[in-house]
Design an enzyme around this catalytic site. Structure first.
Site, PDB file in Angstrom:
ATOM      1  N   LEU A 261       0.968  -0.945   0.111  1.00  0.00           N
ATOM      2  CA  LEU A 261       0.243  -0.353   0.217  1.00  0.00           C
ATOM      3  C   LEU A 261       0.480   1.247   0.129  1.00  0.00           C
ATOM      4  O   LEU A 261       0.673   2.282  -0.178  1.00  0.00           O
ATOM      5  CB  LEU A 261      -1.170   0.234   1.353  1.00  0.00           C
ATOM      6  CG  LEU A 261      -2.174  -1.015   1.500  1.00  0.00           C
ATOM      7  CD1 LEU A 261      -3.112  -0.653   2.490  1.00  0.00           C
ATOM      8  CD2 LEU A 261      -2.736  -0.845   0.024  1.00  0.00           C
ATOM      9  N   ARG A 265       0.675   4.637  -2.839  1.00  0.00           N
ATOM     10  CA  ARG A 265      -0.318   5.500  -2.433  1.00  0.00           C
ATOM     11  C   ARG A 265       0.615   6.711  -3.418  1.00  0.00           C
ATOM     12  O   ARG A 265      -0.092   7.263  -3.823  1.00  0.00           O
ATOM     13  CB  ARG A 265      -0.058   6.201  -0.611  1.00  0.00           C
ATOM     14  CG  ARG A 265      -0.560   4.718  -0.016  1.00  0.00           C
ATOM     15  CD  ARG A 265      -0.589   5.207   1.154  1.00  0.00           C
ATOM     16  NE  ARG A 265      -1.232   4.120   1.951  1.00  0.00           N
ATOM     17  CZ  ARG A 265      -1.503   3.212   3.095  1.00  0.00           C
ATOM     18  NH1 ARG A 265      -0.338   3.132   3.632  1.00  0.00           N
ATOM     19  NH2 ARG A 265      -2.556   2.284   3.903  1.00  0.00           N
ATOM     20  N   TYR A 403      -9.391   4.075  -2.647  1.00  0.00           N
ATOM     21  CA  TYR A 403      -8.172   3.856  -2.840  1.00  0.00           C
ATOM     22  C   TYR A 403      -7.195   3.641  -1.683  1.00  0.00           C
ATOM     23  O   TYR A 403      -6.474   4.703  -1.128  1.00  0.00           O
ATOM     24  CB  TYR A 403      -7.821   3.419  -3.583  1.00  0.00           C
ATOM     25  CG  TYR A 403      -7.834   2.756  -5.362  1.00  0.00           C
ATOM     26  CD1 TYR A 403      -9.124   2.007  -5.144  1.00  0.00           C
ATOM     27  CD2 TYR A 403      -7.724   3.270  -6.853  1.00  0.00           C
ATOM     28  CE1 TYR A 403      -9.577   1.022  -6.423  1.00  0.00           C
ATOM     29  CE2 TYR A 403      -8.346   2.942  -7.733  1.00  0.00           C
ATOM     30  CZ  TYR A 403      -9.714   1.974  -7.270  1.00  0.00           C
ATOM     31  OH  TYR A 403      -9.610   1.891  -8.766  1.00  0.00           O
ATOM     32  N   GLU A 404      -6.433   2.484  -1.632  1.00  0.00           N
ATOM     33  CA  GLU A 404      -5.219   2.417  -0.718  1.00  0.00           C
ATOM     34  C   GLU A 404      -5.357   2.823   0.358  1.00  0.00           C
ATOM     35  O   GLU A 404      -4.310   3.480   1.168  1.00  0.00           O
ATOM     36  CB  GLU A 404      -3.862   2.919  -1.717  1.00  0.00           C
ATOM     37  CG  GLU A 404      -3.819   3.132  -2.970  1.00  0.00           C
ATOM     38  CD  GLU A 404      -3.297   1.519  -3.558  1.00  0.00           C
ATOM     39  OE1 GLU A 404      -2.919   0.491  -2.659  1.00  0.00           O
ATOM     40  OE2 GLU A 404      -3.465   1.212  -4.521  1.00  0.00           O
ATOM     41  N   GLY A 405      -5.770   2.714   1.217  1.00  0.00           N
ATOM     42  CA  GLY A 405      -6.715   3.269   2.979  1.00  0.00           C
ATOM     43  C   GLY A 405      -7.749   4.678   2.086  1.00  0.00           C
ATOM     44  O   GLY A 405      -6.782   5.229   1.626  1.00  0.00           O
TER      45      GLY A 405
END
Length: 596
Positions: A261, A265, A403-405
């Site tokens: 992740l 990011r 997305y991605e956290g």
């Protein structure tokens, strides 16, 4: 290890413009790569935008194969596994320019080259890499990543999917449900996270997509945007996975997921940049063509203000993203020089800059959303229609904040990781924070500073904004100590201050470097964008600083900190914001495109 390469130290160390990398520093190889990616997008993706909006999943697969033929799926894969073995900046550059036309293809590309391939490249055994990475790099196979579950989203380590070892010890049986799986409809291999027994942490597995091995899927999800990105739920029912397909060690899955992740990011931030450029270019062209009251709307101040703000945020996003990308690349090279393997060097290099990756993810994903929203507004009623590219750009942009956290998770992570680094002694926050406390108690200087050099006041302002963050963060840590995590609204506000510092500083440094190279006269528009972005950043720091201080301080302490905040956000010479916007927009309208 060279101390200045530490992630997060931008907050407490002065960075010189010569020490950062900018888009103007692309070498010949990178410029050729950028142009070939642009050509691919203009030829294969943009003309088919309507088909991507109509859930044409076959077109996504076809486009992925074409990208593979050009080598775009293998940019950073080591040459030993069929890749190009290029550096981190090159991989970010490709993510940037391949993502401009549609979020559908961008999502498929990003999921495959990032979370679909990287976990095996970084954590796999030699046998696993020879077997799988070679096929993923060539586009013979496509990858997907199975982490999220109905009850495990942001809390990724809480997944219920189970892996049970067979009696003969030869395979694991995986059972569970995964959701929001990008590329599920056409992938050949999954990275699957499951829990073995009562392990505290999940474990990663490489699972080939075989419907005869207990793997089934729901129909494609109907989504707000990225409509031709395959997104399905995946079910595993006693899916047999050979023990040699465990990825890394037992219980190491959460670490694999988090590091994947981190990479995702910064690449997601990059993947928003060309989308912004295209929105700005299309908005500028429309504003030049649209006549109202016998005048092109590009001549109206209300529209010109929007175009200038859109351009400044895009320029800032480019500045910060490529700064961080090169810092990561340098860190990787430094570790390899010291004897680390490529795998270890890349993992540690990216992990070192996890704070910057979270900052970029939040800032640039929100900037593209705002940019697309203003694009719709400039187009007026036409912007709301599917006949123009604005409404699809707005819909596609919306997923980037999830997305991605989620951006909320990333905001809290950025401050939390910084404090942890300080506690480990990797970033000295205590010393500078103590000096800020002393300054608050002292008498302010009334000397008139010398602002004769370009950006002298702006760089001083960046320094003061850093003091504002140290004041807020230091006060919050003193007040709440280890319980700070429970005060999420305070963390979110502090994070917004941190984000604006990094973005504004990156923009100022890029422009200073450019002005030294080309001369101030040739970069007046870039100077205007840097000053405009900083002005907006100061406003945000003022607002979030007040919110933070009032939430934890009272009485004399509160009054002292609010006075300090005013001191740290005060210009000596307030910039003419309308004039700055005019400088930027005149260039945009004349060039009829985003031209920076």
């Amino acid at each position: 290890m060279n101390d200045k390469t530490r992630g997060g130290q931008f907050l407490v160390k002065e960075t010189k413009c010569e020490d950062i990398f900018t888009p103007e520093d692309f070498n010949e190889e990178q410029l050729m790569m950028r142009d070939s990616v642009r050509e691919f997008v203009d030829k294969e993706i943009w003309p088919n935008k309507d088909r991507f909006e109509k859930r044409d999943f076959a077109l996504t697969v076809e486009s992925m194969h074409k990208a593979a033929e050009l080598g775009f799926l293998s940019i950073t894969v080591p040459e030993a596994y069929g890749g190009m073995g290029m550096g981190f900046v090159n991989s970010v550059l490709v993510c940037d320019y391949i993502s401009g036309a549609t979020g559908s293809f961008s999502s498929a590309f990003g999921a495959h080259t990032g979370i679909g391939t990287l976990p095996i490249t970084l954590y796999g055994t030699e046998e696993q890499k020879q077997k799988y990475v070679t096929k993923l790099a060539s586009g013979e196979w496509f990858g997907a990543y199975c982490l999220t579950e109905p009850g495990a989203g942001s809390d990724a380590n809480s997944g219920k999917t189970k892996a049970v070892l067979s009696e003969d010890g030869k395979y694991y049986s995986i059972s569970g449900q995964k959701m929001w799986i990008t590329n599920a409809g056409f992938c050949n291999v999954f990275i699957v996270f499951a829990r073995i027994g009562d392990d505290k942490n999940i474990t990663g597995f490489i699972v080939e997509n075989d419907p005869n091995n207990g793997i089934s899927m729901n129909e494609e999800e109907h989504k707000l945007g990225i409509r031709s990105s395959s997104t399905r739920q995946v079910f595993f029912a006693d899916t047999k996975v050979p023990v040699e397909n465990m990825l890394s060690e037992r219980g190491n899955g959460f670490k694999i997921a988090m590091n994947a992740l981190n990479v995702g990011r910064i690449k997601l931030a990059a993947a928003c940049l060309d989308a912004q450029r295209r929105v700005i270019t299309n908005s500028t062209k429309y504003a030049n063509e649209r006549i109202q009251f016998n005048t092109a709307i590009s001549q109206f101040g209300a529209v010109r203000s929007k175009l200038a703000e859109m351009a400044a945020s895009c320029y800032a996003g480019e500045s910060a993203t490529y700064r961080a990308a090169k810092d990561i690349e340098d860190r990787i090279i430094s570790r390899e020089t010291e004897g680390a393997s490529h795998q270890e060097a890349e993992l540690k290099g990216i992990e070192e800059y996890a704070i910057e990756c979270s900052i970029l993810k939040v800032a640039v994903s929100e900037d593209i959303q705002n940019c697309a929203d203003e694009g719709i507004q400039i187009f007026g009623g036409m912007g709301f229609s599917e006949d123009t590219p604005m409404e699809s750009a707005w819909r596609d942009a919306r997923i980037a904040r999830i997305y991605e956290g989620t951006n909320e998770i990333n905001r809290m992570l950025s401050v939390g990781m910084l404090i942890k680094k300080a506690m480990k002694g990797h970033v000295d926050l205590l010393g500078p924070a103590s000096k800020v406390q002393e300054e608050l108690m002292g008498i302010p200087s009334f000397e008139t500073p010398d602002y004769s050099e370009l950006f002298a006041e702006e760089k001083e302002m960046i320094g003061k904004l850093k003091k504002a963050f140290l004041m807020v963060a230091g006060g919050a840590v003193q007040k709440y100590g280890p319980d700070l995590d429970a005060h999420q609204q305070l963390l979110m506000a502090a994070s917004d201050i941190l984000i604006e510092i990094y973005m504004a500083e990156s923009t100022i440094l890029r422009t200073e470097k450019l002005a030294k190279k080309d001369g101030e006269a040739k970069v007046q528009e870039q100077i205007a964008m840097a000053k405009l972005y900083l002005y907006k950043a100061v406003d945000i720091v003022t607002q979030k600083g007040k919110e933070s201080v009032i939430s934890f301080a009272e009485g004399d302490e509160q009054r002292m900190m609010l006075m300090g905040l005013r001191r740290f956000t005060k210009y000596t010479n307030m910039p003419n914001i309308v004039g700055l916007r005019e400088t930027i927009t005149t260039k945009l309208v004349t060039e009829n495109q985003y031209c920076f």
